[in-house]
Design a protein around this motif. Sequence first.
Motif, short mmCIF file in Angstrom:
data_model
loop_
_atom_site.label_atom_id
_atom_site.label_comp_id
_atom_site.label_asym_id
_atom_site.label_seq_id
_atom_site.Cartn_x
_atom_site.Cartn_y
_atom_site.Cartn_z
N ARG A 349 0.84 -1.20 0.00
CA ARG A 349 0.00 0.00 0.00
C ARG A 349 0.88 1.25 0.00
O ARG A 349 0.57 2.24 -0.68
N MET A 350 1.97 1.20 0.75
CA MET A 350 2.89 2.34 0.79
C MET A 350 3.48 2.59 -0.59
O MET A 350 3.58 3.74 -1.05
N LEU A 351 3.85 1.52 -1.27
CA LEU A 351 4.41 1.63 -2.61
C LEU A 351 3.43 2.30 -3.56
O LEU A 351 3.78 3.19 -4.34
N GLN A 352 2.17 1.87 -3.48
CA GLN A 352 1.13 2.43 -4.34
C GLN A 352 0.86 3.89 -3.99
O GLN A 352 0.74 4.75 -4.87
N GLN A 353 0.76 4.17 -2.69
CA GLN A 353 0.45 5.52 -2.23
C GLN A 353 1.54 6.52 -2.62
O GLN A 353 1.25 7.68 -2.92
N LEU A 354 2.78 6.06 -2.64
CA LEU A 354 3.89 6.94 -2.98
C LEU A 354 4.06 7.13 -4.48
O LEU A 354 4.88 7.93 -4.92
N GLY A 355 3.29 6.39 -5.27
CA GLY A 355 3.42 6.50 -6.72
C GLY A 355 4.70 5.88 -7.24
O GLY A 355 5.26 6.35 -8.24
N LEU A 356 5.14 4.80 -6.59
CA LEU A 356 6.41 4.18 -6.96
C LEU A 356 6.25 2.80 -7.59
O LEU A 356 7.25 2.13 -7.88
N LYS A 357 5.02 2.36 -7.77
CA LYS A 357 4.80 1.00 -8.26
C LYS A 357 5.46 0.77 -9.61
O LYS A 357 6.01 -0.31 -9.87
N ASP A 358 5.45 1.78 -10.47
CA ASP A 358 6.04 1.63 -11.80
C ASP A 358 7.57 1.54 -11.75
O ASP A 358 8.21 1.14 -12.73
N TYR A 359 8.15 1.93 -10.62
CA TYR A 359 9.61 1.92 -10.49
C TYR A 359 10.11 0.72 -9.67
O TYR A 359 11.32 0.59 -9.45
N TYR A 360 9.18 -0.13 -9.25
CA TYR A 360 9.58 -1.29 -8.45
C TYR A 360 10.22 -2.31 -9.38
O TYR A 360 9.59 -2.82 -10.31
N ALA A 361 11.50 -2.60 -9.15
CA ALA A 361 12.23 -3.51 -10.03
C ALA A 361 13.38 -4.14 -9.26
O ALA A 361 13.79 -3.64 -8.20
N GLU A 362 13.91 -5.23 -9.79
CA GLU A 362 15.09 -5.83 -9.20
C GLU A 362 16.28 -4.87 -9.36
O GLU A 362 16.36 -4.13 -10.36
N ALA A 363 17.17 -4.89 -8.40
CA ALA A 363 18.39 -4.09 -8.48
C ALA A 363 19.55 -5.01 -8.13
O ALA A 363 20.01 -5.05 -6.99
N PRO A 364 20.01 -5.83 -9.09
CA PRO A 364 20.99 -6.88 -8.80
C PRO A 364 22.25 -6.36 -8.13
O PRO A 364 22.74 -5.27 -8.44
N LEU A 365 22.75 -7.15 -7.20
CA LEU A 365 23.97 -6.79 -6.47
C LEU A 365 25.20 -7.08 -7.31
O LEU A 365 25.34 -8.16 -7.89
#
Length: 440
Positions: A349-365
């Motif tokens: 819900r926090m991710l959606q509320q912040l408008g960050l859902k489109d930026y949620y992605a893997e960030a490989p180490l």
Amino acid sequence: MNPIAQKVKEAGVVGAGGAGFPTHVKLTSQAEIVIINGAECEPLLKTDQQLAAHYPEQLVHGLQFAMEATGAREGVIALKAKYKSAIKALEPLLQKNMRIAILPDIYPAGDEVMTIWLTTGRRVPPGGLPINIGVVVQNIQTAIQIYQAQQGNPVTSRFLTVAGKVPKPITLRGPLGTSVKDVLKKAGVELSSDLAIIDGGPVMGKLVDGHKAVAKTTGGLIVLPKTHPLIQSKEKRLEAMLRLAKTVCEQCQRCTELCPRHLIGHGLYPHLLIRAVNYNHIGDPQILTGALLCSECGVCEKIACPVEISPRQVNVALKQKLRAQGVKYSGSLHNVDPMAEYRLIPTSRMLQQLGLKDYYAEAPLTTEEWEPEEVNISLQQHIGAPAKPLVQVGDRVVRGQLLADIPENALGAKIHSSIDGIVKEIGPDAIRIIKGGDPK
């Protein structure tokens, strides 16, 4: 000082989770439980969960050293169930007096007060410290650095996630003092006037420019368009927000009902703080000093308030004023709200509320070792006094060499060089080193 804490002091280890408290001080305390906080609840950040999966032996050894230094009888690694790779890597390595505590996928599980409550049931008293209830909390990266310190390796870099509007989200090792601009290039980002950068998590992080240097407390770099609502809210001035609050705040109390610290019994009442500030601080003085209890998690402004008022911003301003006056909170611990577990905010819900859902992605180490051409190493990457330089302009230094030391009888941390090079400038705030170069 015990030998483990002494080596941690020599290595310049500080809390890597953001606060930057000198770790050697924590390791001189006597505790019952050491908790390694791997909740990492700020959306988009991946560093801790990936380090736990990639360096499980070092993490467990770091926990073991912390327990030995503090005399703790139990070690707890706090993770979320979705961090499956980390859990799988750690479980076979745990000692009999260690356990993994599975946290709910909620925000802000990473706030150490919440982490302690969720993993042990203990509650830190308002205005108190974890050690007051026999607990020491360390970040996953800090625990790994504790292990590294025992091997004689000082802190010269840190892992951080680069995410958001970037071509190649990545978690990488950033040499201390590297410019944000140089780090972002590793993720394929060329800075432009339409992009903004957050140093830290998207909620609690601060806006910076490309000249900002990586520090021991840099948890991540989030790149977003300047038009993004999250950026616009961070740019909103306190005066404008207070005018909005005085006009539209209807005292609905949602900010208080959802405040994580309030839910577990701390005397923090955001709606009453807004009311007091709206009317020239009229009200119970203890309500005003309750601002000192705020963790700045942002639930009040990002989730609770229907009209975009920011009690968090008010609390930050009040805390600065109260601390400057030497004021401390003195209230007692109240009962846990009976609805507490139902009012915790799901991370999704926090991710959606912040408008960050489109930026949620893997960030490989990536563990790639690299050195920039130049670093500006801050003399204050920690809580306490700035370190005092030990080098002079023109000196040739190598990576790991001590550059600045803790002032006598002060709280602080040692600072080491992150590259081989020549000291080109020593300012009041930082030491500039050029890779290679002429010492003259």
